[in-house]
Design a protein around this motif. Structure first.
Motif, short mmCIF file in Angstrom:
data_model
loop_
_atom_site.label_atom_id
_atom_site.label_comp_id
_atom_site.label_asym_id
_atom_site.label_seq_id
_atom_site.Cartn_x
_atom_site.Cartn_y
_atom_site.Cartn_z
N GLU A 76 28.71 33.11 62.20
CA GLU A 76 27.81 33.46 60.99
C GLU A 76 26.60 34.31 61.63
O GLU A 76 25.91 35.09 61.58
CB GLU A 76 27.24 32.61 61.15
CG GLU A 76 27.90 31.32 60.20
CD GLU A 76 27.52 29.98 59.97
OE1 GLU A 76 26.86 29.86 60.34
OE2 GLU A 76 29.10 29.12 59.16
N ASN A 77 26.67 34.16 63.33
CA ASN A 77 25.21 35.02 63.84
C ASN A 77 25.13 36.00 63.72
O ASN A 77 24.42 36.88 63.82
CB ASN A 77 25.07 33.60 65.28
CG ASN A 77 23.35 34.01 65.56
OD1 ASN A 77 23.55 35.12 66.16
ND2 ASN A 77 22.75 33.25 65.54
N TYR A 78 26.41 36.41 64.41
CA TYR A 78 27.05 38.00 65.26
C TYR A 78 26.85 38.19 62.99
O TYR A 78 25.91 40.16 63.38
CB TYR A 78 28.14 38.57 65.16
CG TYR A 78 28.31 38.93 65.16
CD1 TYR A 78 28.46 40.37 66.91
CD2 TYR A 78 29.51 40.21 64.54
CE1 TYR A 78 28.46 41.25 67.19
CE2 TYR A 78 29.80 41.60 64.73
CZ TYR A 78 28.97 41.36 66.00
OH TYR A 78 29.24 43.70 66.46
N THR A 79 27.20 38.13 62.63
CA THR A 79 26.97 38.90 60.93
C THR A 79 25.60 38.59 60.58
O THR A 79 25.27 39.92 60.60
CB THR A 79 27.97 37.90 59.70
OG1 THR A 79 28.93 38.09 60.08
CG2 THR A 79 27.74 38.57 58.51
N ASN B 92 20.41 42.11 60.45
CA ASN B 92 19.09 42.48 60.37
C ASN B 92 19.00 43.57 60.68
O ASN B 92 18.22 44.64 60.44
CB ASN B 92 18.15 41.58 61.17
CG ASN B 92 18.92 39.86 60.84
OD1 ASN B 92 18.51 39.82 59.26
ND2 ASN B 92 18.68 39.13 60.77
N ARG B 93 19.57 44.39 61.84
CA ARG B 93 19.14 44.87 62.47
C ARG B 93 19.11 46.64 61.90
O ARG B 93 19.49 47.29 62.02
CB ARG B 93 20.71 45.16 63.99
CG ARG B 93 20.22 44.77 65.08
CD ARG B 93 21.58 44.95 66.27
NE ARG B 93 21.20 44.41 67.18
CZ ARG B 93 22.04 44.43 68.34
NH1 ARG B 93 23.00 44.79 67.68
NH2 ARG B 93 21.38 43.62 69.50
N LEU B 94 20.68 46.58 60.28
CA LEU B 94 21.01 47.03 59.66
C LEU B 94 19.12 47.78 58.29
O LEU B 94 20.06 48.52 58.82
CB LEU B 94 21.91 47.07 58.74
CG LEU B 94 22.15 48.58 57.93
CD1 LEU B 94 22.76 49.15 58.59
CD2 LEU B 94 23.69 47.98 57.21
N SER B 95 19.30 46.39 58.23
CA SER B 95 18.05 46.99 57.56
C SER B 95 17.08 46.85 58.43
O SER B 95 15.97 47.61 57.75
CB SER B 95 17.66 45.12 57.00
OG SER B 95 16.57 45.53 56.22
N GLU B 96 16.85 46.97 59.40
CA GLU B 96 15.87 47.06 60.24
C GLU B 96 15.92 48.37 60.20
O GLU B 96 15.05 49.45 60.68
CB GLU B 96 15.37 46.58 61.48
CG GLU B 96 14.36 47.17 62.77
CD GLU B 96 14.17 46.14 63.91
OE1 GLU B 96 13.12 46.40 64.42
OE2 GLU B 96 14.59 45.34 63.67
N ASN C 115 33.52 52.62 60.44
CA ASN C 115 33.83 51.36 59.84
C ASN C 115 33.33 49.86 59.50
O ASN C 115 34.39 48.79 59.70
CB ASN C 115 35.11 51.24 61.10
CG ASN C 115 36.33 52.46 61.93
OD1 ASN C 115 36.48 53.45 60.76
ND2 ASN C 115 36.67 52.24 62.35
N GLY C 116 32.39 50.51 59.33
CA GLY C 116 31.60 49.04 58.72
C GLY C 116 31.29 48.05 59.76
O GLY C 116 30.38 47.39 59.79
N VAL C 117 31.44 48.61 60.50
CA VAL C 117 29.75 47.88 62.19
C VAL C 117 29.59 49.08 62.86
O VAL C 117 29.43 50.62 62.60
CB VAL C 117 31.64 47.98 63.12
CG1 VAL C 117 30.71 46.74 64.32
CG2 VAL C 117 32.43 46.77 62.73
N MET C 118 28.13 48.36 62.79
CA MET C 118 26.83 48.72 63.38
C MET C 118 27.13 48.89 65.49
O MET C 118 27.27 48.09 65.90
CB MET C 118 25.92 48.29 63.38
CG MET C 118 24.46 48.78 63.58
SD MET C 118 22.64 48.14 63.41
CE MET C 118 23.13 46.96 63.46
N VAL C 119 27.51 50.31 65.28
CA VAL C 119 27.25 50.75 67.13
C VAL C 119 26.15 51.29 67.40
O VAL C 119 25.50 52.49 66.44
CB VAL C 119 28.58 51.62 67.05
CG1 VAL C 119 28.05 51.90 68.56
CG2 VAL C 119 29.52 51.43 66.23
#
Length: 318
Positions: free
Chosen positions: A243-246, A251-255, A294-298
């Protein structure tokens, strides 16, 4: 006065975990990390009788590292006002002294200077191992762990309560089943606590074990119940991590989107495949903020290489 304040603020920046752009701060971090690791190393090596000939060298290294710890401790007290900005200087210094980090720092150096000859106080030297937490305290991995434990503390405490109740109940049951057969091993109800603890956590040391048929059956049942009980807090913590990682990724993607002006998709046959991020930033004249892979933020670090189907989210260089 202004110059003194500027120096104090600069010292604070150096002794804290610094940014990659701040070279003196990064050097300071490296020195502190090396000092902590070296201090822990000689603490362990000093327990080997085979290395007795080097004990003098270990003492010199330990003394040097403790002096560095002492200097850092004094500097942290001096610059505490930049940690606790909502209070005055003296109040900030007091808050640091009574904080967990301040207490650990004090217990690290105090036994060396004043209580080194007392065996009971020499044990406090082990406290310096907790300095290792500072190597990771400002990174996401450590923050995720601490935040999950705080968020799920009620559920974790409930599961621990269940384990304690099961342990006490199993101790009473095994006492009733084994007391007559093993009066020395199971003298009273609390004698089964050690057995129930080792059984529930499936370590099974074998120093105390049931010999009656009823006791063995009960031991098997308690073992199965113990496995399930111990799995409860594990599941709670694991779910909390997910939950926390998701949430953190969202939040990072939104920012990142709020700070960006566009995106670049790396096609499979594109010449950009395999290039470093800093090379692509120079090529397109942009500042790449984050990579969607692949759907993951790097994180878009300079040494990361672009892969096919990557989406590079960037912002224009002002």
């Amino acid at each position: 006065m202004i110059k003194s304040k500027s120096i104090k603020q600069r010292v604070f920046e150096i002794i804290q975990i610094g940014s990659r752009e701040d070279v003196p701060s990064r050097i300071g971090d490296f020195i502190i990390v090396a000092t902590i690791l070296l201090n822990i190393l000689v603490l362990f090596l000093g327990t080997f009788e085979e290395l007795k000939r080097y004990f003098g060298l270990f003492k010199v290294v330990e003394t040097t590292t403790i002096i560095l710890f002492s200097v850092e401790y004094v500097l942290r007290i001096w610059t505490a006002e930049y940690i606790y900005t909502d209070v005055g200087k003296m109040r900030a210094r007091f808050k640091f002294l009574v904080s967990p980090e301040g207490i650990i720092d004090l217990l690290t150096i105090l036994p060396f200077f004043f209580l080194y000859g007392f065996a009971a106080f020499r044990i406090l030297r082990v406290v310096r191992i907790f300095h290792l937490f500072r190597l990771n305290v400002n990174y996401d991995s450590f923050n995720v762990i601490t935040s999950v434990l705080l968020e799920k503390k009620n559920q974790i405490l409930s599961s621990v309560f269940i384990i304690v109740v099961l342990m006490l109940a199993s101790s009473l049951f095994i006492y009733g089943a084994e007391h007559d057969a093993q009066p020395l091993a199971f003298k009273n109800a609390f004698s089964g606590i050690w057995w129930s603890l080792s059984t529930i956590f499936t370590v099974g040391y074998g120093d105390i074990y049931p010999i009656t048929a009823v006791g063995k059956i009960m031991g098997g049942i308690i073992t199965f119940l113990g496995v399930g009980s111990v799995a409860i807090p594990t599941g709670i913590i694991s779910a909390g991590f997910v939950e926390n990682y998701t949430e953190m990724q969202r939040n990072r993607l939104s920012e990142a989107k709020n700070k960006t002006t566009g995106s670049i998709t790396i096609e499979k046959k594109s010449e950009d495949v395999g290039k470093l991020i800093n090379e692509l930033e120079k090529k397109y004249g942009v500042d790449i903020v984050v990579i969607l892979r692949n759907g993951v933020m790097v994180m878009a670090e300079d040494k990361v290489r672009a892969k096919a189907d990557d989406i590079l989210i960037y912002r224009d260089i002002v």
